[in-house]
Scaffold this active site. Structure first.
Site, PDB file in Angstrom:
ATOM      1  N   HIS A 176       1.623  21.236  -2.371  1.00 29.08           N
ATOM      2  CA  HIS A 176       2.747  20.477  -2.918  1.00 29.08           C
ATOM      3  C   HIS A 176       3.585  19.998  -1.741  1.00 29.08           C
ATOM      4  O   HIS A 176       4.183  20.802  -1.026  1.00 29.08           O
ATOM      5  CB  HIS A 176       3.579  21.336  -3.857  1.00 29.08           C
ATOM      6  CG  HIS A 176       4.494  20.542  -4.740  1.00 29.08           C
ATOM      7  ND1 HIS A 176       5.599  19.882  -4.254  1.00 29.08           N
ATOM      8  CD2 HIS A 176       4.458  20.296  -6.078  1.00 29.08           C
ATOM      9  CE1 HIS A 176       6.217  19.268  -5.247  1.00 29.08           C
ATOM     10  NE2 HIS A 176       5.537  19.499  -6.370  1.00 29.08           N
ATOM     11  N   HIS A 256      -2.416 -36.125  -1.863  1.00 27.21           N
ATOM     12  CA  HIS A 256      -3.812 -36.054  -2.297  1.00 27.21           C
ATOM     13  C   HIS A 256      -4.767 -36.300  -1.127  1.00 27.21           C
ATOM     14  O   HIS A 256      -5.886 -36.771  -1.314  1.00 27.21           O
ATOM     15  CB  HIS A 256      -4.095 -37.061  -3.418  1.00 27.21           C
ATOM     16  CG  HIS A 256      -3.130 -36.990  -4.546  1.00 27.21           C
ATOM     17  ND1 HIS A 256      -3.187 -36.025  -5.527  1.00 27.21           N
ATOM     18  CD2 HIS A 256      -2.039 -37.742  -4.827  1.00 27.21           C
ATOM     19  CE1 HIS A 256      -2.201 -36.196  -6.371  1.00 27.21           C
ATOM     20  NE2 HIS A 256      -1.477 -37.224  -5.973  1.00 27.21           N
ATOM     21  N   SER A 409     -14.978 -20.262  21.080  1.00 28.23           N
ATOM     22  CA  SER A 409     -16.255 -20.137  20.385  1.00 28.23           C
ATOM     23  C   SER A 409     -17.266 -19.502  21.323  1.00 28.23           C
ATOM     24  O   SER A 409     -17.268 -19.781  22.526  1.00 28.23           O
ATOM     25  CB  SER A 409     -16.755 -21.512  19.934  1.00 28.23           C
ATOM     26  OG  SER A 409     -18.106 -21.454  19.516  1.00 28.23           O
ATOM     27  N   ARG A 458       2.351   5.165  -1.472  1.00 31.66           N
ATOM     28  CA  ARG A 458       1.913   5.381  -0.098  1.00 31.66           C
ATOM     29  C   ARG A 458       1.308   4.130   0.516  1.00 31.66           C
ATOM     30  O   ARG A 458       1.000   4.110   1.715  1.00 31.66           O
ATOM     31  CB  ARG A 458       0.906   6.538  -0.043  1.00 31.66           C
ATOM     32  CG  ARG A 458       1.528   7.891  -0.383  1.00 31.66           C
ATOM     33  CD  ARG A 458       0.504   9.007  -0.374  1.00 31.66           C
ATOM     34  NE  ARG A 458       1.082  10.259  -0.829  1.00 31.66           N
ATOM     35  CZ  ARG A 458       1.726  11.136  -0.061  1.00 31.66           C
ATOM     36  NH1 ARG A 458       1.871  10.864   1.224  1.00 31.66           N
ATOM     37  NH2 ARG A 458       2.219  12.251  -0.562  1.00 31.66           N
TER      38      ARG A 458
END
Length: 570
Positions: A176, A256, A409, A458
């Site tokens: 506990h 758009h 890269s 938690r």
């Protein structure tokens, strides 16, 4: 590997040789169990068929090498040993927050960690004992001397890793976590005779939730005030500086994904300042709350032990002394909500008790839901920002300052990727997933309480940790940006069709029939140039001054009030 190892396949009169990599696949299809460990050099294969290309049979014969088998078994043994005994480090942590990204989120650790939770539990338990010593009716806990008060405060100020580990050792016995804190404090105070006499008043009339809800509230308060909000302020400041510095830089808009009326780079940044600042205000205004009303929120044990004390008032004083807002669970219509037998009991209590009496065992976490939803909204806006900046980089509107030694890269040497904004976006997604779950889960608890909130709470640090990492990544990315005015200007030079909007609007003013339709005919799906636009304006039957003003317009100058909007943002 011996890449020369091969298998002979007999099919009718043909024999074909294949390299070793296909051997396991062929045998899997033929349901042949390969010797372990498999290696082309220690296995010979024979595959044959009575019919061309069908009904293969496969046989594997192992040529075991004792030394290779021993080596494999050793590797297996080491692997099993490591999986059980590897100490936690940045290399072995399951969460990237405690591994790869530890250096960027370590400031959260004193608050959103197991250590932080234990520390604040200790603080609450000690502060409650000190509060009891200030209540005249609690004669069993007299006022502490200056020395005793200093000793107790020293337990808070000097709380260390070793103290936290000691609590964890006790927890292994008690199973506990909150009771372990109580026992730890009793042990610590045995050396002080004044405090030792009243050690049983640690955790007096408390349920674990009394301690936990205040500890979590203090964790949140500390993390937000000392870590998260300062970084948010820095992020907004960086975007603010972008807006101010580029308030006058014209840029082609896109709606758009298609060219639209021009704006300025600074004004588009100002939009994010306004949106993020609004959400930050909402975040900072959420009341961080606490309760301290015992097992089911009724002050039951308190009133049995000391019936003449106005415990709700004491609880409010205690909670607010920690810098938190007190959650009373009150309703002005309380007397109408209880049975007649309950009223008879309540009428015997003092007025203050009657006012504050309604409650549960747990603080219901509604304020947390509100707070986490506010963070989700803030994070969503930042995702929008990250994606816009990513797009502007892809269009060439921004260059990224390179750092010596960095690689974009593994195969394309020229690449300079927008990794900071991609990292920010990815972490915001994880953060929002966790925070969204916290928001919808935490306010729900069966009856007076269940324990589902314990394990979920938690993970507050997980949601905040990924948020913090995202904010820092965005800041880092912003600092690498360099405006490419040449590309911005080139895009505008190739978008004269955007002047169709102001032209048809002026035509409307002066009563030219079908202005929209005429501009649509001129521009929609067609190549539009400076010359074709000027030629169209010259033919218009509108006042000379209006025509002159239209002829002065360019995609660069058609930016409306964008400059002022950017400069006036706060």
């Amino acid at each position: 590997m011996d890449v020369g190892a091969s298998v002979r396949v007999s099919s009718g009169c043909q024999q074909t040789s294949y390299l070793s990599p296909i051997i396991p696949r062929l045998c899997q299809q033929s349901r042949v169990l390969l010797p372990t460990p498999y290696h082309p050099s220690n296995v010979s294969f024979s595959i044959s068929s009575t019919l061309p290309r069908t009904d293969f049979t496969c046989k594997a014969t192992g040529k075991h090498n004792i030394s290779s088998i021993g080596a494999m078994e050793k590797v297996k043994g080491i692997s099993a040993e490591y999986s059980q005994e590897l100490e936690l480090s940045s290399l072995t942590a399951l969460s990237p927050l405690d591994g790869r990204y530890r250096s960027k989120v370590k400031d959260m650790a004193p608050y959103m960690s197991e250590y932080g939770l234990i520390y604040f539990r200790v603080l609450v338990e000690i502060k409650w004992l000190l509060k009891l010593s200030q209540i005249p009716e609690v004669i069993e806990v007299p006022s502490f001397s200056t020395e005793a008060q200093s000793y107790l405060q020293g337990l808070i100020d000097g709380f260390s890793d070793s103290d936290a580990w000691e609590v964890k050792k006790i927890e292994k016995i008690t199973n506990h976590d909150v009771k372990a804190v109580e026992y730890f404090l009793k042990q610590k105070c045995q050396s002080n005779p004044e405090i030792a006499k009243v050690c049983e008043f640690f955790h007096f009339s408390c349920t674990s939730e009394d301690i936990n809800n205040l500890a979590h509230a203090l964790m949140l308060k500390g993390a937000m005030e000392n870590v998260i909000l300062p970084v948010i302020d820095e992020l907004i400041k960086e975007i603010y500086m972008m807006a101010k510095a580029n308030a006058h830089i014209p840029m082609l808009s896109r709606t758009h994904g298609q060219p639209a009326s021009p704006t300025t780079l600074g004004k588009e940044m100002a939009i994010f300042i306004d949106r993020l600042s609004r959400e930050e205000r909402d975040i900072s205004q959420v009341e961080i709350m606490g309760k301290f009303a015992g097992a089911v929120g009724n002050y039951n044990a308190h009133l049995v032990a000391y019936p003449d004390i106005q415990w709700p008032q004491i609880a409010e004083e205690f909670v607010t002394s920690l810098g938190l807002s007190f959650n009373r669970y009150v309703t002005q219509k309380f007397p109408e909500l209880v049975s007649s037998s309950s009223k008879e009991f309540l009428h015997g209590l003092k007025p203050a008790v009657l006012i504050y009496y309604l409650g549960l065992q747990i603080e219901p976490h509604d304020y947390m839901a509100k707070l986490f939803h506010s963070f989700v909204r803030f994070n969503n806006i930042l995702i929008d920002f990250d994606r816009d900046i990513w797009g502007y980089i892809s269009y060439g509107y921004f260059k990224q300052i390179t750092k010596a030694g960095e690689i974009g890269s593994s195969t394309m040497p020229h690449k300079v990727n927008p990794i900071d904004f991609e990292n920010s976006e990815g972490n915001l997604g994880i953060a929002n997933a966790v925070l969204s779950h916290l928001s919808v889960k935490l306010p729900i608890s069966r009856f007076q309480r269940d324990l589902t909130d314990s394990t979920v709470l938690r993970n507050i640090g997980v949601g905040f940790g990924h948020s913090l990492l995202a904010y820092k990544s965005a800041i880092q990315g912003i600092k690498k940006l360099q405006v490419n005015e040449a590309t911005l200007a080139k895009d505008l030079d190739q978008a004269w069709e955007v002047l169709a909007e102001p032209i048809q609007t002026v035509m409307r003013r002066y009563g030219v029939p079908e202005p929209y339709e005429k501009l649509k005919e001129l521009t929609r799906g067609r190549g539009v140039t400076k010359e074709s636009i000027r030629e169209f304006i010259e033919r218009l039957e509108i006042p000379a001054e209006a025509k002159t003003n239209l002829l002065k317009l360019t995609p660069h100058s058609y930016i409306g009030a964008a400059v002022d909007l950017a400069r006036n943002v706060r």
